[in-house]
Motif scaffolding. Structure first.
Motif, PDB file in Angstrom:
ATOM      1  N   ILE A 145      69.886  27.029  52.051  1.00 37.95           N
ATOM      2  CA  ILE A 145      70.992  27.705  51.375  1.00 37.95           C
ATOM      3  C   ILE A 145      70.390  28.488  50.209  1.00 37.95           C
ATOM      4  CG2 ILE A 145      73.075  27.364  49.975  1.00 37.95           C
ATOM      5  CD1 ILE A 145      73.687  24.930  51.745  1.00 37.95           C
ATOM      6  N   ALA A 146      70.910  29.663  49.953  1.00 35.73           N
ATOM      7  CA  ALA A 146      70.414  30.514  48.876  1.00 35.73           C
ATOM      8  C   ALA A 146      70.470  29.787  47.539  1.00 35.73           C
ATOM      9  CB  ALA A 146      71.223  31.804  48.818  1.00 35.73           C
ATOM     10  N   TRP A 147      69.357  29.802  46.840  1.00 37.50           N
ATOM     11  CA  TRP A 147      69.238  29.114  45.548  1.00 37.50           C
ATOM     12  C   TRP A 147      70.205  29.679  44.516  1.00 37.50           C
ATOM     13  CZ3 TRP A 147      67.808  31.513  40.972  1.00 37.50           C
ATOM     14  CH2 TRP A 147      67.371  32.845  41.098  1.00 37.50           C
ATOM     15  N   ASP A 148      70.564  30.958  44.660  1.00 38.57           N
ATOM     16  CA  ASP A 148      71.406  31.628  43.674  1.00 38.57           C
ATOM     17  C   ASP A 148      72.817  31.910  44.191  1.00 38.57           C
ATOM     18  OD1 ASP A 148      70.622  33.506  45.555  1.00 38.57           O
ATOM     19  OD2 ASP A 148      70.091  35.044  44.084  1.00 38.57           O
ATOM     20  N   ASP A 149      73.269  31.127  45.162  1.00 43.47           N
ATOM     21  CA  ASP A 149      74.607  31.323  45.726  1.00 43.47           C
ATOM     22  C   ASP A 149      75.656  31.221  44.611  1.00 43.47           C
ATOM     23  OD1 ASP A 149      77.196  29.858  46.934  1.00 43.47           O
ATOM     24  OD2 ASP A 149      76.325  31.179  48.438  1.00 43.47           O
ATOM     25  N   ARG A 150      76.461  32.255  44.498  1.00 46.60           N
ATOM     26  CA  ARG A 150      77.456  32.301  43.409  1.00 46.60           C
ATOM     27  C   ARG A 150      78.570  31.288  43.598  1.00 46.60           C
ATOM     28  NH1 ARG A 150      77.661  38.747  42.069  1.00 46.60           N
ATOM     29  NH2 ARG A 150      75.506  38.810  41.412  1.00 46.60           N
ATOM     30  N   GLU A 151      78.878  30.955  44.840  1.00 44.43           N
ATOM     31  CA  GLU A 151      79.936  29.957  45.094  1.00 44.43           C
ATOM     32  C   GLU A 151      79.539  28.599  44.523  1.00 44.43           C
ATOM     33  OE1 GLU A 151      82.263  27.862  48.856  1.00 44.43           O
ATOM     34  OE2 GLU A 151      81.097  29.688  49.209  1.00 44.43           O
ATOM     35  N   ILE A 152      78.266  28.260  44.637  1.00 43.92           N
ATOM     36  CA  ILE A 152      77.782  26.991  44.075  1.00 43.92           C
ATOM     37  C   ILE A 152      77.610  27.133  42.570  1.00 43.92           C
ATOM     38  CG2 ILE A 152      75.946  25.255  44.128  1.00 43.92           C
ATOM     39  CD1 ILE A 152      75.365  26.242  47.045  1.00 43.92           C
ATOM     40  N   GLY A 153      76.988  28.201  42.128  1.00 39.19           N
ATOM     41  CA  GLY A 153      76.866  28.490  40.696  1.00 39.19           C
ATOM     42  C   GLY A 153      75.911  27.582  39.945  1.00 39.19           C
ATOM     43  N   ILE A 154      74.773  27.296  40.518  1.00 36.63           N
ATOM     44  CA  ILE A 154      73.808  26.412  39.847  1.00 36.63           C
ATOM     45  C   ILE A 154      73.285  27.088  38.581  1.00 36.63           C
ATOM     46  CG2 ILE A 154      71.577  25.229  40.036  1.00 36.63           C
ATOM     47  CD1 ILE A 154      72.155  25.068  43.099  1.00 36.63           C
ATOM     48  N   ALA A 155      73.317  26.352  37.478  1.00 36.38           N
ATOM     49  CA  ALA A 155      72.802  26.837  36.191  1.00 36.38           C
ATOM     50  C   ALA A 155      71.315  26.453  36.094  1.00 36.38           C
ATOM     51  CB  ALA A 155      73.605  26.246  35.040  1.00 36.38           C
ATOM     52  N   TRP A 156      70.472  27.194  36.825  1.00 28.55           N
ATOM     53  CA  TRP A 156      69.031  26.918  36.794  1.00 28.55           C
ATOM     54  C   TRP A 156      68.508  27.237  35.395  1.00 28.55           C
ATOM     55  CZ3 TRP A 156      66.991  24.581  40.957  1.00 28.55           C
ATOM     56  CH2 TRP A 156      67.603  24.744  42.200  1.00 28.55           C
ATOM     57  N   PRO A 157      67.731  26.356  34.782  1.00 34.94           N
ATOM     58  CA  PRO A 157      67.228  26.600  33.419  1.00 34.94           C
ATOM     59  C   PRO A 157      65.960  27.464  33.420  1.00 34.94           C
ATOM     60  CG  PRO A 157      66.569  24.420  34.132  1.00 34.94           C
ATOM     61  CD  PRO A 157      67.401  25.006  35.246  1.00 34.94           C
ATOM     62  N   ILE A 158      66.071  28.668  33.978  1.00 36.27           N
ATOM     63  CA  ILE A 158      64.931  29.582  34.060  1.00 36.27           C
ATOM     64  C   ILE A 158      65.368  30.949  33.549  1.00 36.27           C
ATOM     65  CG2 ILE A 158      63.675  28.358  35.871  1.00 36.27           C
ATOM     66  CD1 ILE A 158      64.987  30.163  37.954  1.00 36.27           C
ATOM     67  N   GLN A 159      64.404  31.726  33.073  1.00 35.87           N
ATOM     68  CA  GLN A 159      64.702  33.026  32.480  1.00 35.87           C
ATOM     69  C   GLN A 159      64.473  34.188  33.436  1.00 35.87           C
ATOM     70  OE1 GLN A 159      66.158  32.911  29.537  1.00 35.87           O
ATOM     71  NE2 GLN A 159      65.902  30.709  29.652  1.00 35.87           N
ATOM     72  N   GLU A 160      63.678  33.974  34.469  1.00 36.70           N
ATOM     73  CA  GLU A 160      63.356  35.059  35.391  1.00 36.70           C
ATOM     74  C   GLU A 160      63.544  34.579  36.818  1.00 36.70           C
ATOM     75  OE1 GLU A 160      58.599  34.858  35.644  1.00 36.70           O
ATOM     76  OE2 GLU A 160      59.393  35.004  33.605  1.00 36.70           O
ATOM     77  N   LYS A 161      63.505  35.523  37.736  1.00 45.49           N
ATOM     78  CA  LYS A 161      63.652  35.160  39.150  1.00 45.49           C
ATOM     79  C   LYS A 161      62.487  34.253  39.552  1.00 45.49           C
ATOM     80  CE  LYS A 161      64.696  36.981  43.635  1.00 45.49           C
ATOM     81  NZ  LYS A 161      65.065  38.120  44.443  1.00 45.49           N
ATOM     82  N   PRO A 162      62.796  33.157  40.246  1.00 54.04           N
ATOM     83  CA  PRO A 162      61.733  32.207  40.602  1.00 54.04           C
ATOM     84  C   PRO A 162      60.877  32.691  41.768  1.00 54.04           C
ATOM     85  CG  PRO A 162      63.804  31.495  41.525  1.00 54.04           C
ATOM     86  CD  PRO A 162      64.108  32.698  40.672  1.00 54.04           C
TER      87      PRO A 162
END
Length: 181
Positions: A145-162
């Motif tokens: 599943i896409a790490w940045d899926d907006r439906e899930i909305g994970i608040a990854w504590p990173i500043q740039e694209k992984p």
């Protein structure tokens, strides 16, 4: 062991009792009987995995649509932000996630039961990550599943694209992914 409930009842943070002094430390990282008591049912682990990644590497969100794996995960070097996403369609928490920092220092473990997608991002310069699984790796059933899926909305504590693997770059949105019943 101290067991910490999360926003999703089946996902648990496990904090082992650590015995330490000037020589170092000792803790029991797994005890079958105690773990069975914690999760409330028999769990048999069949495979142990060990990965090493550099800062900003994100692995996930992975799951196996058949032969689903429960995972007991921990960082033994460095720090990661670890995520479990409920993809059980019949669950009241479908599409919700739990995110927790796991590190060599805090020695926390996360129980990710079958029926969840799992992923983590490395926050330290490097991290070594261990996980026990309840079923064998079956690449033909592996999904992402896409790490940045907006439906899930994970608040990854990173500043740039992984940094992502080729497989993870093709992760599907939750709405288009295969789910568990």
């Amino acid at each position: 062991m101290n067991v910490v409930a999360t926003a999703i009842a089946d996902v648990l943070i496990i904090e082992p009792k650590v015995f330490g002094d000037e020589r170092g430390f000792f803790f029991e990282s797994f005890n079958h009987r105690r773990f069975t008591d914690i999760v409330g049912h028999e769990v048999d682990f069949v495979q142990d995995n060990h990965s090493r990644s550099v800062k900003n590497v994100l692995r996930g969100l992975h799951y196996q649509i058949q032969q689903p794996q429960g995972k007991l995960v921990r960082a033994v070097q460095g720090t990661v932000f670890d995520v479990a996403v409920d993809i059980r369609r019949s669950s009241a928490t479908f599409g919700r996630y739990v995110g927790v920092e796991l590190s060599a220092e805090n020695k926390r473990m996360l129980w990710v039961p079958p029926g969840f997608a799992h992923g983590f991002v490395v926050l330290s310069e490097t991290a070594e990550f261990l996980y026990k699984t309840t079923d064998y790796w079956a690449p033909e059933f592996e999904r992402s599943i896409a790490w940045d899926d907006r439906e899930i909305g994970i608040a990854w504590p990173i500043q740039e694209k992984p940094a992502l693997s080729a497989k993870d770059q093709l992760g599907k949105p939750l709405a288009d992914a295969e789910h568990f019943a």
